[in-house]
Write a protein that holds these residues in place. Sequence first.
Motif, PDB file in Angstrom:
ATOM      1  N   CYS A 194       1.791-103.769   9.651  1.00  0.00           N
ATOM      2  CA  CYS A 194       2.684-102.994  10.166  1.00  0.00           C
ATOM      3  C   CYS A 194       2.066-101.734  10.810  1.00  0.00           C
ATOM      4  O   CYS A 194       2.270-101.260  11.933  1.00  0.00           O
ATOM      5  CB  CYS A 194       3.343-102.508   9.012  1.00  0.00           C
ATOM      6  N   ILE A 199       6.406-102.651  12.577  1.00  0.00           N
ATOM      7  CA  ILE A 199       7.193-103.413  11.517  1.00  0.00           C
ATOM      8  C   ILE A 199       8.001-104.627  11.692  1.00  0.00           C
ATOM      9  O   ILE A 199       8.037-105.349  10.921  1.00  0.00           O
ATOM     10  CB  ILE A 199       7.962-102.005  10.932  1.00  0.00           C
ATOM     11  N   LYS A 200       8.261-104.687  13.088  1.00  0.00           N
ATOM     12  CA  LYS A 200       9.023-106.162  13.449  1.00  0.00           C
ATOM     13  C   LYS A 200       7.913-107.494  13.040  1.00  0.00           C
ATOM     14  O   LYS A 200       8.433-108.179  12.508  1.00  0.00           O
ATOM     15  CB  LYS A 200       9.197-106.237  14.923  1.00  0.00           C
ATOM     16  N   THR A 203       7.480-107.626   9.559  1.00  0.00           N
ATOM     17  CA  THR A 203       8.350-108.169   8.743  1.00  0.00           C
ATOM     18  C   THR A 203       8.612-109.755   9.030  1.00  0.00           C
ATOM     19  O   THR A 203       9.114-110.402   7.939  1.00  0.00           O
ATOM     20  CB  THR A 203       9.957-107.704   9.398  1.00  0.00           C
ATOM     21  N   TYR A 204       8.246-110.282   9.968  1.00  0.00           N
ATOM     22  CA  TYR A 204       8.277-111.530  10.042  1.00  0.00           C
ATOM     23  C   TYR A 204       7.082-112.302   9.271  1.00  0.00           C
ATOM     24  O   TYR A 204       7.527-113.332   8.693  1.00  0.00           O
ATOM     25  CB  TYR A 204       7.707-112.021  11.661  1.00  0.00           C
ATOM     26  N   ASN A 260      13.466-107.263   1.776  1.00  0.00           N
ATOM     27  CA  ASN A 260      13.352-106.807   3.132  1.00  0.00           C
ATOM     28  C   ASN A 260      14.065-105.064   3.165  1.00  0.00           C
ATOM     29  O   ASN A 260      13.409-104.222   3.897  1.00  0.00           O
ATOM     30  CB  ASN A 260      14.518-107.583   4.020  1.00  0.00           C
ATOM     31  N   LEU A 263      11.197-103.254   1.480  1.00  0.00           N
ATOM     32  CA  LEU A 263      10.025-103.219   2.672  1.00  0.00           C
ATOM     33  C   LEU A 263      10.210-102.260   3.536  1.00  0.00           C
ATOM     34  O   LEU A 263       9.510-101.569   4.090  1.00  0.00           O
ATOM     35  CB  LEU A 263       9.808-104.725   3.185  1.00  0.00           C
ATOM     36  N   SER A 264      11.604-102.139   3.938  1.00  0.00           N
ATOM     37  CA  SER A 264      11.828-101.174   4.909  1.00  0.00           C
ATOM     38  C   SER A 264      11.696 -99.841   4.493  1.00  0.00           C
ATOM     39  O   SER A 264      11.444 -98.626   5.250  1.00  0.00           O
ATOM     40  CB  SER A 264      13.437-101.355   5.359  1.00  0.00           C
ATOM     41  N   ALA A 559      13.479-103.449  11.740  1.00  0.00           N
ATOM     42  CA  ALA A 559      12.933-103.505  10.288  1.00  0.00           C
ATOM     43  C   ALA A 559      13.500-104.610   9.627  1.00  0.00           C
ATOM     44  O   ALA A 559      13.549-104.986   8.359  1.00  0.00           O
ATOM     45  CB  ALA A 559      13.029-102.464   9.370  1.00  0.00           C
ATOM     46  N   THR A 560      14.387-105.529  10.468  1.00  0.00           N
ATOM     47  CA  THR A 560      15.144-106.771  10.022  1.00  0.00           C
ATOM     48  C   THR A 560      14.637-108.181  10.874  1.00  0.00           C
ATOM     49  O   THR A 560      14.138-107.748  11.965  1.00  0.00           O
ATOM     50  CB  THR A 560      16.284-106.592   9.711  1.00  0.00           C
TER      51      THR A 560
END
Length: 664
Positions: A194, A199-200, A203-204, A260, A263-264, A559-560
Amino acid sequence: MSENDGDEGVVFEIAIVLPKWGEIKGGDASDDITDCVEVLVAELRKKGLIVERVLGLQNEFVKLAAPMEILGKAAAELQIRKRTYIGMEFPFQWDEAEAFVRLPDGSLFSWCERFLCYKHLINGIVNNEKSVVLKFDSKEVDWKPGELLIRKLESIGIVKEVFPLNDEKKRKQLLRSWAMNWSDFTSQPIDDICSYYGIKIATYFAFLGMYTKWMFFPALLGLTVHLIDFGSFQLLVLPIFFICLISWAVLFFQFWKRKNSALSARLQIYCSVGVESEYKSLQTEQKTWDSPTELMKKQNTDRLKEKAFFQKEEWFGWLMRLRNDSFIILSIICLQLPFELAYAHLYEVLGSDLSKFFLTAVYLIAIQYFTRIGGKISVKLIKYEKNENLEYRANSLVYKVFGLYFMQSYIGIFYHALLHRNIKTLRQVLIQRLVIYEVIENLLENSIPYISYSFKKFRTVRNKRKREHESSRDKPHPIPRVEKDYLKHSYAASIGKEIEDGLFDDFLELVLQFGMIMMFACAFPLAFAFVVVSNLTEIRTDALKLLAMMRRPIPRSDATIGAWQNIFQFLIVMSICTNSALLVCLYDQEGNWSLSPGLAGILIMEHVLLFIKFGFSRLVPEEPAWVRAARMKEATEAEKMCCKQLLRSISGDEKIPRETKKND
């Protein structure tokens, strides 16, 4: 200190690509282009940026770094919201920098925030004085007042590209701790990912790691069903396996939502909010000497205007999306569906394996053509939609393009399974798609960028030798690291490059794989074991691809997993329907589709599974208790501060009319 660092440990994070002297439209080396580059460098330095010019073999590069003060002032101009030590988020102010939370590595800004600041500084170079003549290749172009310098230089071919640079120290550290770390197959340094990529992408990889861990249960279950003979209970094995599978899928995505959310909450210090807000308010001027009654009347009028404005925007945007989605759906039904059915029918009819091979080759070429056309049309349609930001546009593209891929990936399998009811052919197709296709896809995904980079590097060195008439015995000039980064592939999507990045293709591969194993699970339970092996290698190969074969991607702060979450949920519902139909095909050997007690039981099981799908989603909370408590605490503190500020402002507004009346 890495090659990418300056004399005092300064890390250069952005590069501007320029043509070398004499290489613009075949012009000779002269001082004409120097004017353009020198103006650009001078303006960048005026902005406070640290500039270093590097002469490569084929291009010239301007590397940029920024002191913390310059980034801080740019963040304040952008009104980037950052988390403070009291737990609330406020627009950043450089004078109050000590009040804002620093990242675990001690830095004040994340990569996403720094990139926004660099973009603001580079694009903020405007001619505020008289017109300036920019010379290049014996031509002159006026840099008029009010024009952006970067846009002007891009339009005349001076600036080729602006791209992020790798931080070699952090990149090598991630290679050791992530891509080359085989001690724990699913372990990943999400915080470091991150920090470096945004963050994208983090997240993956968090989703991919959790998905692979959870896949061990259906893989073990599938191996048990495939290898063990249960005798007289064999007819009950597949329904039980199917029920367990749907329950697993529903619980996985519920627990992913929890992860998620957590994590966010943990990584929100890496997030940033740009200058564009999703809220569009009507600006109304209010005079400080208005009475409270007049202010209330104006506020009521403004609310009615805002309500009408938002309703108009909402319904107009909805109608535009409905029109575009309907266009895509009708195109799929009228154009792609007959083509897919014709291929499936010919594949079933042809008896020669050689004929099937050539048919499949023609089909693969044709579907690539169809998909590219569909992607271009989708991108054009999205431009006319009222999407609020880039992530909304990306989600709209995902839905439209997935419809194309869904049709070309599954319609032929549906044909074999439901119309011809040929389970043997269905299993062959599944094995080809899961084993051969996955292996070839991973090889191409990682080999093509490397081959392309090696070819570009070879061609660059060869052209340099030709220009300087060097002998092959001479030692070739080394390629600067910044030019190596430039020669690498950009992390872009195969469709809609201006909207989506490479995560589109990575998520698409996961979604198609998930649909393949879930919708035809009863026909091939062993597929889950293949997927576990494939995903264990996918984690490391994707990491190696990002770190060694691709440029550093432009960060994204979402973030998702976005629209892919809804697509996964759609595939779960589809798998309930398709597997119920497969069980009918397996048990109804006569093919008369009669509602015998066994088939009636399958229909009942389908409804029970649909109930499980929508019922289990309420059993597991989507948000952990500590995240919910922290969010409520922040909301309460924000409300208290807003109340105090509003009361102070109202008290101050009421004093003005009273003093005005006394003076009158």
